[in-house]
Design a protein around this motif. Structure first.
Motif, PDB file in Angstrom:
ATOM      1  N   PRO A 186       0.787  -1.243   0.000  1.00 45.14           N
ATOM      2  CA  PRO A 186       0.000   0.000   0.000  1.00 45.14           C
ATOM      3  C   PRO A 186       0.820   1.295   0.000  1.00 45.14           C
ATOM      4  N   SER A 187       2.106   1.257   0.314  1.00 45.39           N
ATOM      5  CA  SER A 187       2.880   2.513   0.288  1.00 45.39           C
ATOM      6  C   SER A 187       4.359   2.208   0.058  1.00 45.39           C
ATOM      7  N   ARG A 188       5.074   3.215  -0.413  1.00 47.61           N
ATOM      8  CA  ARG A 188       6.510   3.021  -0.671  1.00 47.61           C
ATOM      9  C   ARG A 188       7.288   2.811   0.617  1.00 47.61           C
ATOM     10  N   SER A 189       6.712   3.261   1.748  1.00 48.43           N
ATOM     11  CA  SER A 189       7.374   3.071   3.051  1.00 48.43           C
ATOM     12  C   SER A 189       7.697   1.609   3.316  1.00 48.43           C
ATOM     13  N   THR A 190       6.982   0.736   2.646  1.00 50.82           N
ATOM     14  CA  THR A 190       7.161  -0.702   2.855  1.00 50.82           C
ATOM     15  C   THR A 190       8.632  -1.110   2.733  1.00 50.82           C
TER      16      THR A 190
ATOM     17  N   ALA B 246       0.414   2.945  11.526  1.00 46.68           N
ATOM     18  CA  ALA B 246       0.477   1.902  10.488  1.00 46.68           C
ATOM     19  C   ALA B 246      -0.051   2.322   9.119  1.00 46.68           C
ATOM     20  N   ALA B 247      -0.950   3.325   9.092  1.00 46.46           N
ATOM     21  CA  ALA B 247      -1.665   3.627   7.840  1.00 46.46           C
ATOM     22  C   ALA B 247      -0.740   4.249   6.780  1.00 46.46           C
ATOM     23  N   PRO B 248      -0.955   3.918   5.489  1.00 49.49           N
ATOM     24  CA  PRO B 248      -1.986   3.014   4.942  1.00 49.49           C
ATOM     25  C   PRO B 248      -1.636   1.523   5.018  1.00 49.49           C
ATOM     26  N   GLY B 249      -0.419   1.174   5.478  1.00 49.18           N
ATOM     27  CA  GLY B 249      -0.177  -0.245   5.706  1.00 49.18           C
ATOM     28  C   GLY B 249       1.055  -0.849   5.058  1.00 49.18           C
ATOM     29  N   GLY B 250       2.003  -0.022   4.626  1.00 45.61           N
ATOM     30  CA  GLY B 250       3.223  -0.556   3.981  1.00 45.61           C
ATOM     31  C   GLY B 250       4.019  -1.471   4.907  1.00 45.61           C
ATOM     32  N   TRP B 251       4.146  -1.083   6.151  1.00 40.13           N
ATOM     33  CA  TRP B 251       4.909  -1.920   7.094  1.00 40.13           C
ATOM     34  C   TRP B 251       4.065  -3.147   7.488  1.00 40.13           C
ATOM     35  N   THR B 252       2.758  -2.901   7.724  1.00 36.65           N
ATOM     36  CA  THR B 252       1.870  -4.027   8.074  1.00 36.65           C
ATOM     37  C   THR B 252       1.913  -5.069   6.959  1.00 36.65           C
TER      38      THR B 252
ATOM     39  N   VAL C 238      -2.160   0.203  14.507  1.00 32.91           N
ATOM     40  CA  VAL C 238      -2.692   1.313  15.301  1.00 32.91           C
ATOM     41  C   VAL C 238      -2.515   2.624  14.532  1.00 32.91           C
ATOM     42  N   ASP C 239      -3.617   3.237  14.167  1.00 32.72           N
ATOM     43  CA  ASP C 239      -3.544   4.516  13.440  1.00 32.72           C
ATOM     44  C   ASP C 239      -4.961   5.043  13.285  1.00 32.72           C
ATOM     45  N   ASN C 240      -5.117   6.347  13.385  1.00 34.08           N
ATOM     46  CA  ASN C 240      -6.444   6.925  13.143  1.00 34.08           C
ATOM     47  C   ASN C 240      -6.774   6.982  11.665  1.00 34.08           C
TER      48      ASN C 240
ATOM     49  N   GLU D 267      -6.598   4.255  17.306  1.00 40.82           N
ATOM     50  CA  GLU D 267      -6.237   4.810  18.617  1.00 40.82           C
ATOM     51  C   GLU D 267      -4.984   5.651  18.484  1.00 40.82           C
ATOM     52  N   ASP D 268      -4.686   6.382  19.552  1.00 41.95           N
ATOM     53  CA  ASP D 268      -3.450   7.159  19.599  1.00 41.95           C
ATOM     54  C   ASP D 268      -2.312   6.214  20.008  1.00 41.95           C
ATOM     55  N   ALA D 269      -1.269   6.161  19.195  1.00 39.39           N
ATOM     56  CA  ALA D 269      -0.153   5.240  19.456  1.00 39.39           C
ATOM     57  C   ALA D 269       0.475   5.480  20.836  1.00 39.39           C
ATOM     58  N   PHE D 270       0.400   6.711  21.330  1.00 40.98           N
ATOM     59  CA  PHE D 270       1.072   7.022  22.591  1.00 40.98           C
ATOM     60  C   PHE D 270       0.265   6.547  23.805  1.00 40.98           C
TER      61      PHE D 270
ATOM     62  N   CYS E  50       7.275   0.796  14.563  1.00 44.51           N
ATOM     63  CA  CYS E  50       6.692   2.114  14.779  1.00 44.51           C
ATOM     64  C   CYS E  50       7.238   3.115  13.759  1.00 44.51           C
ATOM     65  N   ASP E  51       6.322   3.692  12.996  1.00 48.75           N
ATOM     66  CA  ASP E  51       6.704   4.675  11.969  1.00 48.75           C
ATOM     67  C   ASP E  51       5.924   5.974  12.206  1.00 48.75           C
ATOM     68  N   VAL E  52       5.547   6.190  13.479  1.00 49.88           N
ATOM     69  CA  VAL E  52       4.761   7.386  13.824  1.00 49.88           C
ATOM     70  C   VAL E  52       5.577   8.640  13.528  1.00 49.88           C
TER      71      VAL E  52
HETATM   72  C1  LIG Z   1       4.856   7.780   7.759  1.00 52.86           C
HETATM   73  S1  LIG Z   1       3.220   7.376   8.045  1.00 52.86           S
HETATM   74  C2  LIG Z   1       3.302   5.648   8.278  1.00 52.86           C
HETATM   75  C3  LIG Z   1       3.420   4.879   7.006  1.00 52.86           C
HETATM   76  C4  LIG Z   1       3.311   3.384   7.235  1.00 52.86           C
HETATM   77  N1  LIG Z   1       4.440   2.869   7.997  1.00 52.86           N
HETATM   78  C5  LIG Z   1       3.256   2.653   5.930  1.00 52.86           C
HETATM   79  O1  LIG Z   1       4.203   1.923   5.609  1.00 52.86           O
HETATM   80  O2  LIG Z   1       2.257   2.768   5.213  1.00 52.86           O
HETATM   81  C6  LIG Z   1       2.979   7.962   9.670  1.00 52.86           C
HETATM   82  C7  LIG Z   1       1.641   7.569  10.260  1.00 52.86           C
HETATM   83  O3  LIG Z   1       1.680   7.927  11.648  1.00 52.86           O
HETATM   84  C8  LIG Z   1       0.352   8.195  12.022  1.00 52.86           C
HETATM   85  N2  LIG Z   1       0.369   8.879  13.320  1.00 52.86           N
HETATM   86  C9  LIG Z   1       0.918  10.066  13.643  1.00 52.86           C
HETATM   87  N3  LIG Z   1       0.711  10.327  14.951  1.00 52.86           N
HETATM   88  C10 LIG Z   1       0.065   9.243  15.459  1.00 52.86           C
HETATM   89  C11 LIG Z   1      -0.414   8.901  16.738  1.00 52.86           C
HETATM   90  N4  LIG Z   1      -0.233   9.715  17.779  1.00 52.86           N
HETATM   91  N5  LIG Z   1      -1.053   7.725  16.886  1.00 52.86           N
HETATM   92  C12 LIG Z   1      -1.247   6.886  15.847  1.00 52.86           C
HETATM   93  N6  LIG Z   1      -0.801   7.166  14.601  1.00 52.86           N
HETATM   94  C13 LIG Z   1      -0.172   8.338  14.408  1.00 52.86           C
HETATM   95  C14 LIG Z   1      -0.193   9.021  10.872  1.00 52.86           C
HETATM   96  O4  LIG Z   1      -1.611   8.938  10.852  1.00 52.86           O
HETATM   97  C15 LIG Z   1       0.444   8.301   9.665  1.00 52.86           C
HETATM   98  O5  LIG Z   1      -0.445   7.372   9.095  1.00 52.86           O
END
Ligand SMILES: C[S@@+](CC[C@H](N)C(=O)[O-])C[C@H]1O[C@@H](n2cnc3c(N)ncnc32)[C@H](O)[C@@H]1O
Length: 354
Positions: A184-188, A219-225, A238-240, A258-261, A274-276
């Protein structure tokens, strides 16, 4: 033959981090020197009076965060003729220690990459000539050294040597990975490259495979997942933000908005990733909390570095985690690396397996 400098390759724009980090380690090893670099050149030279090869043997390549590749160098060849360059080089190179391979390298910049075809062709001709001289050993021979050809132009080359077991066997220290079309993303690619760097390939089955559990924060959109699922893991993402629908259909992902923190796992997991995108010190504090609570066995996390003093920031975050764990007597291994697929960020690995 004397090695009078160390060549350090890095991502363009990170020369000063690379230079400061290396100078600090060299000084700790008792070796004074000075650095030479131009901003955005993609490399740094560390000049010294003593033997550069001996310095490389004293330091650990893997402990450097911002250096992708290194070698101890001869004086640069900067006035090569336009033709028959090889014959000028062969005499000085003949006294190098026997090498197992020759890496053709250029600065990782737009102009540098244009030199790759020339570097490739020239290194093939050079390797052939060196084999005849006995400096380059036959392909399968065991040798302690590899040779580097670093091309700055058709007339300006640097030649160096690095220890096989203390350096990168990849040209320019770059792991090139193919982007998986379904991800889903280049972050993968960041997580895939992180595993290549931090987890030996022969341990992937045992450490990543076999139905392990993982939490992916931010996690969104899900490259690492997607990478975790590909290894057969069951993932709490975990991601809004929204997760890729295709990925959710795998049946291996639970999405927590949820909020990752503030998120806490119901039971410990094998992996936390964690890629927050947040302040590095805040992420480091969160990682320390997970480690102290025993909520995971291994973790990979990114520290985003939009600030100026990036080397200092990384060191402060690593210290925060290490000192916090040492204070509580938690055995661990912590390391960090500015990966090829990382931009303004570094990737860290924390091993808590006892
Ligand atoms: C760089 S993106 C992650 C990309 C993801 N690793 C991927 O491969 O698709 C950063 C993500 O951190 C999330 N984020 C930022 N602050 C957050 C928090 N406090 N709790 C949960 N997610 C958070 C953002 O919504 C965003 O989706």
């Amino acid at each position: 033959m004397s090695f009078t400098s160390v060549l350090l390759q890095c991502r363009a724009g990170f020369e000063s981090e690379c230079a400061v980090e290396f100078s600090e380690q060299a000084l700790e090893a008792g070796c004074a020197g000075y650095v030479r670099f131009e901003r955005n050149a993609g490399y740094v030279r560390f000049m010294l009076q003593s033997d550069a090869l001996a310095l490389l043997q004293q330091l650990s390549f893997r402990s450097l965060v911002f250096t992708r590749q290194w070698c101890a160098c001869l004086e640069p060849f900067d006035q090569l003729p336009a033709t028959d360059r090889l014959s000028v080089l062969l005499a000085p190179i003949a006294s190098l220690p026997p090498c197992a391979e020759l890496l053709a390298e250029v600065p990782d910049t737009t102009e540098g990459r244009e030199l790759l075809p020339f570097a490739g062709k020239f290194s093939s001709a050079m390797a052939q000539a060196l084999r005849q001289q006995g400096v380059m050993l036959p392909r399968k021979a065991r040798a302690e050294w590899r040779m580097h050809l670093f091309v700055l132009s058709g007339r300006h080359l640097i030649i160096g040597v690095s220890p096989i077991n203390n350096g990168s066997g990849l040209e320019m220290g770059i792991r090139r990975l193919k982007f998986p079309a379904q991800a889903p993303s280049r972050s993968t690619l960041k997580l895939e490259e992180a595993w290549h760097w931090f987890v030996p390939r022969h341990e992937w089955g045992e450490r990543l495979g076999g139905g392990k559990t993982a939490v992916d924060l931010g996690a969104a959109p899900g490259g690492w997942t997607w990478q975790l699922v590909r290894q057969g893991m069951f993932v709490t993402a975990v991601d809004n933000g929204p997760m890729s629908e295709d990925l959710m259909e795998s049946g291996q992902v639970t999405h927590c908005r949820e909020d990752a923190f503030y998120f806490q796992p119901s039971k410990p997991v094998d992996w936390l990733v964690c890629d927050v995108a947040d302040k590095p010190s805040r992420v480091a504090t969160l990682m320390l909390q997970w480690a102290l609570q025993g909520w995971c066995r291994e973790m990979i996390f990114n520290l985003k570095l939009p600030m100026k003093k990036r080397h200092q920031e990384v060191q402060q975050c690593l210290n925060l985690i290490s000192l916090g764990l040492e204070r509580e007597g938690v055995r661990h291994r912590l390391s960090a690396r500015h990966l090829y697929h990382d931009r303004e960020e570094v990737t860290c690995y924390l091993d808590l397996r006892r």
